[in-house]
Design an enzyme around this catalytic site. Sequence first.
Site, PDB file in Angstrom:
ATOM      1  N   HIS A 160     -98.995 -74.311  -0.682  1.00  0.00           N
ATOM      2  CA  HIS A 160     -98.944 -74.635   0.747  1.00  0.00           C
ATOM      3  C   HIS A 160    -100.146 -74.091   1.507  1.00  0.00           C
ATOM      4  O   HIS A 160    -100.474 -74.585   2.576  1.00  0.00           O
ATOM      5  CB  HIS A 160     -97.603 -74.206   1.385  1.00  0.00           C
ATOM      6  CG  HIS A 160     -97.428 -72.744   1.662  1.00  0.00           C
ATOM      7  ND1 HIS A 160     -96.813 -71.874   0.788  1.00  0.00           N
ATOM      8  CD2 HIS A 160     -97.768 -71.990   2.730  1.00  0.00           C
ATOM      9  CE1 HIS A 160     -96.774 -70.661   1.318  1.00  0.00           C
ATOM     10  NE2 HIS A 160     -97.352 -70.706   2.501  1.00  0.00           N
ATOM     11  N   ASP A 219     -95.073 -72.917  -6.170  1.00  0.00           N
ATOM     12  CA  ASP A 219     -95.955 -72.932  -4.999  1.00  0.00           C
ATOM     13  C   ASP A 219     -97.280 -72.234  -5.295  1.00  0.00           C
ATOM     14  O   ASP A 219     -97.585 -71.185  -4.734  1.00  0.00           O
ATOM     15  CB  ASP A 219     -95.225 -72.266  -3.820  1.00  0.00           C
ATOM     16  CG  ASP A 219     -95.938 -72.507  -2.503  1.00  0.00           C
ATOM     17  OD1 ASP A 219     -97.051 -73.075  -2.508  1.00  0.00           O
ATOM     18  OD2 ASP A 219     -95.383 -72.114  -1.454  1.00  0.00           O
ATOM     19  N   SER A 275     -98.645 -65.055   2.472  1.00  0.00           N
ATOM     20  CA  SER A 275     -98.580 -66.194   1.563  1.00  0.00           C
ATOM     21  C   SER A 275     -99.771 -66.146   0.621  1.00  0.00           C
ATOM     22  O   SER A 275    -100.908 -66.013   1.068  1.00  0.00           O
ATOM     23  CB  SER A 275     -98.628 -67.507   2.362  1.00  0.00           C
ATOM     24  OG  SER A 275     -97.386 -67.796   2.916  1.00  0.00           O
TER      25      SER A 275
END
Lengths: 713, 713
Positions: B82, B218, B646
């Site tokens: 992402h 991810d 992240s």
Amino acid sequence: MSRRTAVAVAFVLACGSAAADEGMWLPAQLPEIADSLRAAGYQGDPAELADLTRAPLNAVVRVGGGTGAFVSPEGLVLTNHHVALGVVQYNSGEGRDLIETGYVAADRHAELPANPDYRVLVTTGFENVTGRVLAEAQGRTGRDYYDAVDRASKALVAECEAQGDVRCSVETLFHGRDFYRVTQLELRDIRLVYAPPRGIGNYGDEIDNFMWPRHSGDFTLLRAYVGPDGRPADPSADNVPYAPPSHLRLARDGLAEGDFAMLAGYPGITYRHRTAAEFDEQVNWRLPAQVEVLDALIATIEAAGAGNADARTRYASQLASLKNGSKRFTGELEGLLRSDAVRERAEDERGMLAAADGTDLAAIRALQASIAAASAQRERDLLVGYLGSQTQLLRAALTLERLRMESARPDAERERGYQARDHGLIEGQLRQVQRRYAPEVETALLRTLLTRYQRLPDAQRLPELDAAFGRTPEALDAVLARLYGGTALGTEAERLARFEAARAGRGMEPDPLLDLAAALTPALQRLEDARKAREGEQLRLRPAYMHALVAWRRQQGRAVYPDANRTLRVSYGRVESLAPRDAVRYAPLTRVEGIVEKNTGKAPFDAPQPLLDAIAARRFGDYVEPAIGSVPVNFLTNLDTTGGNSGSPVLNARGELVGLNFDSNWESVSASWKFDPRYKRAIHVDMRYMRWLMDEVYPAPHLLRELGVPAAR
Amino acid sequence: MSRRTAVAVAFVLACGSAAADEGMWLPAQLPEIADSLRAAGYQGDPAELADLTRAPLNAVVRVGGGTGAFVSPEGLVLTNHHVALGVVQYNSGEGRDLIETGYVAADRHAELPANPDYRVLVTTGFENVTGRVLAEAQGRTGRDYYDAVDRASKALVAECEAQGDVRCSVETLFHGRDFYRVTQLELRDIRLVYAPPRGIGNYGDEIDNFMWPRHSGDFTLLRAYVGPDGRPADPSADNVPYAPPSHLRLARDGLAEGDFAMLAGYPGITYRHRTAAEFDEQVNWRLPAQVEVLDALIATIEAAGAGNADARTRYASQLASLKNGSKRFTGELEGLLRSDAVRERAEDERGMLAAADGTDLAAIRALQASIAAASAQRERDLLVGYLGSQTQLLRAALTLERLRMESARPDAERERGYQARDHGLIEGQLRQVQRRYAPEVETALLRTLLTRYQRLPDAQRLPELDAAFGRTPEALDAVLARLYGGTALGTEAERLARFEAARAGRGMEPDPLLDLAAALTPALQRLEDARKAREGEQLRLRPAYMHALVAWRRQQGRAVYPDANRTLRVSYGRVESLAPRDAVRYAPLTRVEGIVEKNTGKAPFDAPQPLLDAIAARRFGDYVEPAIGSVPVNFLTNLDTTGGNSGSPVLNARGELVGLNFDSNWESVSASWKFDPRYKRAIHVDMRYMRWLMDEVYPAPHLLRELGVPAAR
């Protein structure tokens, strides 16, 4: 009426524990699976459970649409809050909301009347009548077989009910193999004794429905009254508490993970012994097809209701019901796919057929042919069914037309639902229409259903429907505009005037929708006739299937219980956790602290302050389960249940009452077709939670004493 | 540019393990908490982690809005799918959807360009500049203090960036106590190397966002390139892979429950050292007030959009964003209430103040007064903020008016956001309006906000707003009708014509909404000035609060880490399960079988067939975690993270790469204010899942070799 009925049930022998956790056993089967029952932990004598008209099973009764149990010698009945909700509602009104506040009757005089149609049914007879039911049917087929069984059953019921005070029915076990006449004493003076507030009895409501972990006090206590002569009586101040033939005793302690548990109740309908083809059709056609149509109807109502607040209000209930249906069908489909039910059933049936004898095989092939034949028109049958169930004005017109026709015959020959005793119900429905109808929504719903119908192949369509609605969407639009522009049935007085004519068998004032109903009725009756013929044929043929299946299970060392059909059943197993998905594990007991965690102060998560205070102060008395360090609220078992088991008593290894069944988990929606031990759980109120509430939070020491358990005050 | 910068950080000593699982530590703090780190299981030398410009921490870089890490000597960067999604999207288009299919570059030539503004930033300097930043500010207060810090910081940045190829910033730690200049090498030729398909990289999408158990792959691999001279360069075919100063090594095995884990990255903003009054305001006013206003705006858009499909489409994105905001604020509120954060912070602060010295106390009282003063207008400030952020045409008018004013000054003196380099962004926003605007919705939103504004007490209202919008709902309706009936700004060409005038500092063609903006702007600027004065004052006063807090923690034997502010931090802890609610327990590792359980075949649960096939065949190679009997997908730790983390690498006790951080659980949304060890978890991709995918499912043996791990092919 005889209190004792000879019960002669010869089922199959049980061997070992192959299916120990699965089964809605008939009481008469329990001695045969006694070894399994004992191996699971039961400490009583399985033989004592064999007769449902003797203690302890005769303490288990039907209440409302669910189950209940006598819990005192003076007629106290324990059932679910949601099963007794109508009784609580009946006593609420202007300035008094007992649903919201709950109710504790301080003494017998304060016990409040139930709604007049509320009943407690005590099973007093369970009698094998297979011979009499099938005597006339032998040698017949199809519709004739159906009619013969129907006539014999009606005669058996009439003969039984002639004694008075009882409700009788004839039920088939093993799908046409055995028939039993059930006699139930009908107690009709029922009173409200103890109900917790909504914020306890229905804590979590729809949001928590089907969910675990759960924190609901879903219980209510009622009391059954009879006349001074001990016989059922209409409500009266002279009545006295009913002395039940037996009652269940509350356990002093409770259960923890792994402990034995058993449950008795009246489960509704299951389909576990259906053929492989029926499993296949359910998973690969019916459930997806139902979800597709329901979702289309949902979208239709939502689109028609956008920007139309009045229509949204009128269709709120139908919309909620459609969404609930779609959700349940989706859950059932997911569950059957997860359990690989179609493949397993097919393999199982292949083995069974390979072992079956020639006579059975011939009948089974005929059964399979009958099922396949019905499938040829399944798309049409599904859509036509929704035409009646999902409309208001069209349904009213069809009902009026059918009522007019049936009323031309003597009452006893009329179809069920159209007899004199049904007139009140029909009138009520005709009045209801007003609150739930908007012409633009009904025509939109019909367009959704009928454009689908128009696309069906010729072989599935009906000439009457084609003639009435046209063959194209454009023709349909013109028809609907004409029908709903011209009908007077949208007005209550117009409907009721026609109802008066129809119930008298007279012709009704003309109306475009009544003309339509008259044009469609011959086609609908043909479908009904075909259905009855098919049911008769399958009633005739399924016993061979069951015979082969029972033999096949015997080879596998497994006993067979009949599919559930609202007769009394017993299930046994244990308190068990649930691992429904990867990395998720649910413990089998919830704690009162979980109530506080969920509490938002807004319904449905608005626990009453007295409850929150008692938890905060840890005023837990003797009700703590050591394994969880708190008062248990609900618990989870692997017991085998379905709709109708609401209110079933849960017993420990000594047969003492430890829980009250009230729900299942979401993962087990598909258990009506297949019991998957990995996912099937039942959800119960822990009796320690009930006793704690009655002792500490909304005290009723007099009731605790009547229940034979300690009270702190 | 110097690769080595003297880092002189004197924080507080660490004692014991009091807060072993909480903390976003500055690397320089790690030697001080070395005992805790070793006690938790770290096997390396904590001193080696102290300098973020040396190995291994200089392998941890900023990528997009998140974090990443070099994982090969030839510039391979591992980050989240992402975080790199824009790069994948940039390479998709007509006939090629790399988001959907994923991408495996067969060799270096097949590596695809990133969007031109995509950067990888390597931290090369972290320099204490407190003296220079505060030199001019000393003795000043309020707005003067703010301006002095702002000027000094701008000068430090300009001086630093003059060397070229670097991006510099000045960041404060401990809220005004310390200031650091961060120097980051700006790599601007980034290429796409390996991305899994959407059905792996974003499996579960919004539905699984914030959820555990999780089953997302991810991750994405990029490669940084530089010019042949080794310096950052614009994208070019002549460029060569960047040789990072260090890279992380992939572990051969993985983690199981209880194992030590640590993580490095660039967490965004936390509020953990805010005052008790600010905690109280956040829980008891700000979060509920924000939820109330957002929910009112949501209801407004939904009501205005009912029966108006066009408006629904135009506002779909704003509606989604409002719902997301309401959900997050609700989650934060729930979490802070669950953790009893207000009471705990208040008790903690009381203890701190009782122990604080006189100098600190005086400043803390002044800080508290400044915070309280700001609260006096909080309702107004909240509503006025939404006036700009939740409208399209009014926002455009305010922007144009401000742009006109700022453009009259020399570029360097203009407010940030209105300089020449911002013109492209403003123009883009002015064009966007068209797709997201409907006059009936905007006026309804304004009515929702301004009727609330009208009800505020006199002391909170602004004369300019009262004059412009009237004092009653009726007056407001008339104003809105006149404004939106008369404005031409609904037309793109009209907006752009005025943009051309405004950017040149010229007067614009008159328009009712521009007249409104001109009338409101003086009031809005007063609010902005007040905010800057308040920020300056609090920047001056908070260091005393931090000083007292650090001393108080020292008494408690606890070290203090500064609130997160996008600088590099390290957290350590362990793999840990989660018991978020009564009777619910989540295991800390998920298995690939869980992907199949969730798979519906429809996005976002549509795992690619090659993945499903590999799972069905159990082609698991050497990637099985024995504790779960399968390939692990994601795992859960108690590491301390927030937005910006992240893509953070997760390391084992030997400093080897075992996981990739990508999300937190829902229960920890409130961790930006309070770390509650019962609920705070971080969610990571298990590197065994990544390696298995690269080995077995979408093979890239050449990349596995570059990563230094075995490849079966």
